[in-house]
Design a protein around this motif. Structure first.
Motif, PDB file in Angstrom:
ATOM      1  N   ARG A 192       0.319   5.126   0.915  1.00  0.00           N
ATOM      2  CA  ARG A 192      -0.649   6.032   1.547  1.00  0.00           C
ATOM      3  C   ARG A 192      -0.265   7.479   1.294  1.00  0.00           C
ATOM      4  O   ARG A 192       0.855   7.912   1.598  1.00  0.00           O
ATOM      5  CB  ARG A 192      -0.745   5.775   3.044  1.00  0.00           C
ATOM      6  N   ASP A 213      -5.407   5.544   0.220  1.00  0.00           N
ATOM      7  CA  ASP A 213      -4.569   4.358   0.090  1.00  0.00           C
ATOM      8  C   ASP A 213      -4.663   3.822  -1.330  1.00  0.00           C
ATOM      9  O   ASP A 213      -5.756   3.567  -1.848  1.00  0.00           O
ATOM     10  CB  ASP A 213      -5.005   3.265   1.070  1.00  0.00           C
ATOM     11  N   VAL A 268       0.836  -1.195   0.000  1.00  0.00           N
ATOM     12  CA  VAL A 268       0.000   0.000   0.000  1.00  0.00           C
ATOM     13  C   VAL A 268       0.872   1.246   0.000  1.00  0.00           C
ATOM     14  O   VAL A 268       1.861   1.332   0.734  1.00  0.00           O
ATOM     15  CB  VAL A 268      -0.930   0.017   1.230  1.00  0.00           C
TER      16      VAL A 268
END
Length: 258
Positions: free
Chosen positions: A7, A48, A5
């Protein structure tokens, strides 16, 4: 295996900032053209995304990207200046730490949209910050009048554009070019192509070849590049000053004197 991920976050982001970006990414992805980074989650203070693994660009990947970008544009929008599906109200343009409000609206012609939602606001901001001369202000007014009068309008319908397509928002991966960080709206296809040229996208000639193979460009498009670059360069002048002010002035007077 869970996907990595990336962010994006800002504690004092403008209300709706990340929701607007997420809507833009999903709208672009729905076109089925150019690859777009996948949205995993969105909140008031974060977004995200699937983490991308960059690779070196190739001419073949660039050619494929050009054709795919044409398909994205061809998916269209309901009007010039319209925000992406899933978002209403104004949007933003610029870096995460200091984005400028980018107004939306629904215009029947590209010229009216560009004058009303882009050039008029940025010209006022430049003037208020003391970055323009009276000659510059007069040139902005003449150019806006010419745009509203339809000097550069054509029969192209509103395109589904990324809206901030400089080279930093094209990530080359093993799967091909992937779009990130949009200011998505209904606009003119030539605007995205002009942005790709602004800061020097690798293999731009191959991108343009692929694009024209999927959707031929109107005659004289090369002579309109500066007009399409005026707004993003003017925003850079607002945010960063320095040489961008003079760059804005050159583009402005060249367009206003045509």
């Amino acid at each position: 295996m869970p996907r990595a991920v990336h962010r994006k976050q800002r504690a004092d982001a403008p209300a709706g900032f990340f929701a607007c970006e997420a809507a833009g990414l999903r709208w672009l992805a729905a076109a089925g053209g150019a690859r777009v980074v996948e949205v995993l989650d969105v909140g008031e203070h974060h977004l995200d995304l699937v983490r991308l693994d960059p690779v070196a660009p190739t001419a073949a990947a660039a050619h494929a990207f050009g054709a795919a970008l044409a398909r994205t544009h061809d998916a269209g929008a309901r009007a010039f200046g319209a925000p992406p599906d899933g978002w209403s109200g104004d949007a933003w343009f610029g870096p995460l730490d200091q984005p400028l409000t980018m107004t939306t609206g629904e215009h029947a012609t590209w010229g009216a949209f560009l004058a009303t939602e882009r050039l008029d606001p940025v010209a006022a901001t430049l003037r208020d910050r003391g970055l323009t001369t009276p000659a510059d202000d007069a040139a902005f007014a003449r150019l806006a009048d010419a745009l509203r009068d339809g000097r550069w309008d054509d029969d192209e319908p509103p395109a589904r554009v990324h809206g901030d397509l400089w080279q930093g928002n094209v990530v080359w991966t093993a799967d091909g070019a992937t779009l990130v960080d949009p200011a998505a709206h209904g606009g003119h296809r030539e605007s995205d192509l002009a942005m790709l040229a602004l800061f020097g996208l690798p293999h731009l000639d191959a991108v343009l070849d692929g694009y024209r193979g999927a959707h031929p460009l109107r005659r004289g498009w090369q002579h309109r590049v500066g007009l399409h670059q005026l707004y993003p360069v003017a925003v850079h002048a607002v945010l960063f000053g320095s040489g961008y002010v003079e760059h804005t002035r050159r583009l402005l007077h060249a367009a206003a004197e045509r």
